[in-house]
Design a protein around this motif. Sequence first.
Motif, PDB file in Angstrom:
ATOM      1  N   LEU A   1       0.938  -1.100  -0.107  1.00 48.72           N
ATOM      2  CA  LEU A   1       0.016   0.011   0.087  1.00 48.72           C
ATOM      3  C   LEU A   1       0.838   1.481   0.178  1.00 48.72           C
ATOM      4  O   LEU A   1       1.828   1.391   0.851  1.00 48.72           O
ATOM      5  CB  LEU A   1      -0.834   0.116   1.387  1.00 48.72           C
ATOM      6  N   MET A   2       0.664   2.306  -0.936  1.00 45.20           N
ATOM      7  CA  MET A   2       1.659   3.236  -1.215  1.00 45.20           C
ATOM      8  C   MET A   2       0.535   4.513  -1.279  1.00 45.20           C
ATOM      9  O   MET A   2       0.178   5.022  -2.469  1.00 45.20           O
ATOM     10  CB  MET A   2       2.466   3.033  -2.372  1.00 45.20           C
ATOM     11  N   PRO A   3       0.443   5.433  -0.290  1.00 45.38           N
ATOM     12  CA  PRO A   3      -0.515   6.512  -0.306  1.00 45.38           C
ATOM     13  C   PRO A   3       0.175   7.191  -1.157  1.00 45.38           C
ATOM     14  O   PRO A   3       1.194   7.416  -1.007  1.00 45.38           O
ATOM     15  CB  PRO A   3      -0.546   7.159   1.025  1.00 45.38           C
ATOM     16  N   MET A   4      -0.798   8.297  -1.919  1.00 44.01           N
ATOM     17  CA  MET A   4      -0.016   9.121  -2.985  1.00 44.01           C
ATOM     18  C   MET A   4       0.640   9.999  -2.398  1.00 44.01           C
ATOM     19  O   MET A   4       1.857  10.407  -2.886  1.00 44.01           O
ATOM     20  CB  MET A   4      -1.131   9.862  -3.722  1.00 44.01           C
ATOM     21  N   ASP A   5       0.373  10.658  -1.234  1.00 39.44           N
ATOM     22  CA  ASP A   5       1.205  11.801  -0.776  1.00 39.44           C
ATOM     23  C   ASP A   5       2.400  11.315  -0.248  1.00 39.44           C
ATOM     24  O   ASP A   5       3.388  12.101   0.260  1.00 39.44           O
ATOM     25  CB  ASP A   5       0.511  12.523   0.517  1.00 39.44           C
ATOM     26  N   LEU A   6       2.565   9.976  -0.074  1.00 39.37           N
ATOM     27  CA  LEU A   6       3.984   9.716   0.359  1.00 39.37           C
ATOM     28  C   LEU A   6       5.079   9.207  -0.761  1.00 39.37           C
ATOM     29  O   LEU A   6       6.292   8.937  -0.770  1.00 39.37           O
ATOM     30  CB  LEU A   6       3.798   8.290   1.147  1.00 39.37           C
ATOM     31  N   LEU A   7       4.256   9.031  -2.076  1.00 42.17           N
ATOM     32  CA  LEU A   7       5.196   9.005  -3.165  1.00 42.17           C
ATOM     33  C   LEU A   7       6.674   9.550  -3.315  1.00 42.17           C
ATOM     34  O   LEU A   7       7.546   8.943  -3.768  1.00 42.17           O
ATOM     35  CB  LEU A   7       4.469   9.002  -4.547  1.00 42.17           C
ATOM     36  N   GLN A   8       6.349  10.874  -3.171  1.00 43.14           N
ATOM     37  CA  GLN A   8       7.514  11.686  -3.581  1.00 43.14           C
ATOM     38  C   GLN A   8       8.684  11.201  -2.448  1.00 43.14           C
ATOM     39  O   GLN A   8       9.984  11.126  -3.075  1.00 43.14           O
ATOM     40  CB  GLN A   8       7.353  13.106  -3.483  1.00 43.14           C
ATOM     41  N   LYS A   9       8.409  11.294  -1.251  1.00 40.77           N
ATOM     42  CA  LYS A   9       9.396  11.017  -0.308  1.00 40.77           C
ATOM     43  C   LYS A   9       9.956   9.612  -0.713  1.00 40.77           C
ATOM     44  O   LYS A   9      11.350   9.367  -0.502  1.00 40.77           O
ATOM     45  CB  LYS A   9       8.907  11.033   1.028  1.00 40.77           C
ATOM     46  N   GLU A  10       8.866   8.570  -0.717  1.00 41.98           N
ATOM     47  CA  GLU A  10       9.440   7.016  -0.691  1.00 41.98           C
ATOM     48  C   GLU A  10      10.276   6.746  -2.337  1.00 41.98           C
ATOM     49  O   GLU A  10      11.168   6.278  -2.363  1.00 41.98           O
ATOM     50  CB  GLU A  10       8.291   6.060  -1.017  1.00 41.98           C
ATOM     51  N   GLY A  11       9.802   7.878  -3.157  1.00 44.60           N
ATOM     52  CA  GLY A  11      10.763   7.666  -4.562  1.00 44.60           C
ATOM     53  C   GLY A  11      11.957   7.813  -4.383  1.00 44.60           C
ATOM     54  O   GLY A  11      13.046   7.238  -5.176  1.00 44.60           O
ATOM     55  N   LYS A  12      12.671   8.739  -3.367  1.00 41.68           N
ATOM     56  CA  LYS A  12      13.936   8.998  -3.087  1.00 41.68           C
ATOM     57  C   LYS A  12      14.711   7.653  -2.949  1.00 41.68           C
ATOM     58  O   LYS A  12      15.824   7.289  -3.205  1.00 41.68           O
ATOM     59  CB  LYS A  12      14.078  10.112  -2.251  1.00 41.68           C
TER      60      LYS A  12
END
Lengths: 174, 409
Positions: free
Chosen positions: B286-297
């Motif tokens: 599960l990957m909430p949209m608002d965490l994507l940017q941070k997790e992307g790094k």
Amino acid sequence: MSIQSPGKPYMNPYAAGILLGVVLFLAFLITGTGLGASGGLNRLLVFFQNLFWPEHIDQVPYLLKMAGGQTNPLDNWIVFLTIGTIMGGIVSGMVGGRIKLETNKGPQINERTRWVMALLGGILMGYGARLARGCTSGQGLSGGATLSVGSWAFMFAVFAGAYLLAYSFRRYWN
Amino acid sequence: MSDFPLPLAELFGHWGSYVVYLVIGLLFGYVLESAGFGNSKKLAAQFYFKDLAVFKVMFTAIIVAMTLIFLATAVGILDFNFIWVPPTYLWPGILGGFIMGIGFIIGGFCPGTSLVAMATAKIDGFFFVAGVLIGIFIFGESVSSFDVFFNSHNYGRYTLPELFDTSYGVVVLSVVVAALLMFWGAEKIERSQNKTEPYNFPVWGIPSASVLVVTALVVVFLGQPTNQDRWNKIADQSQKKIDERQIQISPAELLHLMNDSKLKPVLLDVRDEADYNLFHIHGSKLMPMDLLQKEGKSMQYELANTVFVIISNEEKRATEAWKILKAESVQNLYLLEGGINHWLESYADSQFLQENLLSEYEEDCLKYDFKAALGDRFPAAEPEYDKSVEFVAKIKLELKRAPTSGGCG
């Protein structure tokens, strides 16, 4: 400023710092990684371990990552960086006329004591550098310049450790 | 996409790229030796406040490199997501650093400086390097007895601006100013300790320091590129990939990927938690949209054979997520064609599909009614893999640009 070796005087520390900073920046710009030293030594060591005791490598997960099966521990950029560092030291030493077989030590101890200390300090340094996942170059310089939280905490710990024991060891260096 | 760091392996080949590292190492060793760091007496003098060269060289290098790095990322020629930031393992790092500090005062070197000491025939340098090798050996032999601690307190890629919740520019400027103030202090300490006139602050010192401060101010002023800026830069090329449907992989290809031992699939489910709980594909996260940017790094730290597949109910949200992650330079990034609805149509049994088809549903919502939150216990979550099924293969593994190991490899 009285500390000197044979040969030409050392570079002004700020000038050396600026040059080192530019090299560090170029390393990041071109390759995406910074500088390091202990990782290269680690892989050289594992290379020889693998030559003589390959079956032992296969039993230790930490070593397995570097040299398991067909993996060549020398097939890594850090090894070449380390070889380059030694070569660079030789070139600079030749240019400055500072290549001379000698032991640098405090005036109150003999050479043998200094060698034992260097060996002991090296053991602690090697052990600590692997535990911290990097040495003064890999964690300190590279992590410092990229603003890694862990690297800044690490740097304070290094200086704290050295300053804390400096008084006890003052006779060895002064 | 930014031009730097260079895709070295692509340009020079696997072993050819190592020549670059050899040259960088050469410059590194040259500067270390020139600064006097092959001399243990000079290094140890740092800790008796007699010669603060270690501190001066190290922190000058850090602030110069840091300012240049964040200037380069601000103007967009360097992609910070491809830069190796040593991951934070807080307490192992602090303890290791402390042990190293003790090793420093006893042995008189750190690993890098002992290499140039050895290169200039300093006997204490040879002994120190031998000690480092023994220390590394002991570590390799003993680490399995405390690997829980060794891998603990892992905060991943974690930077000071994230810690203080401020911008990169502000941190860069603060570090520069703090370092310059400390240099001023260092000069005072040296002068009082040596009672002579060792004032070696050069005439070009003040002008250089001013240039650095001004550059840091420029970094503050420019700011770092936002996700939107990053997307705009690659929008032409990447929108084409979406429109030509190069990145939408079929359910059959995803199932094949999940059963391919050579590749490591990472399934990112970007739907709401409620939908995820009703049904999700086995192994998806599960990957909430608002965490994507941070997790992307931190996705940059995954192995080179990792393939990311984004999943939503249809494609709309997955496409949005794809854009965000693509802008963060995540490589080998795909989305599931037709989303969960299409997956169910491919792998759920026909009776379920007939009986549970909702009469009305909105775009990018689940088309089927789940009576219970089965998650991945529903049979279609992990369908049987049939090798003989053919599909249009769209996944092409890109050569990895971000380093998977850094600093001390």
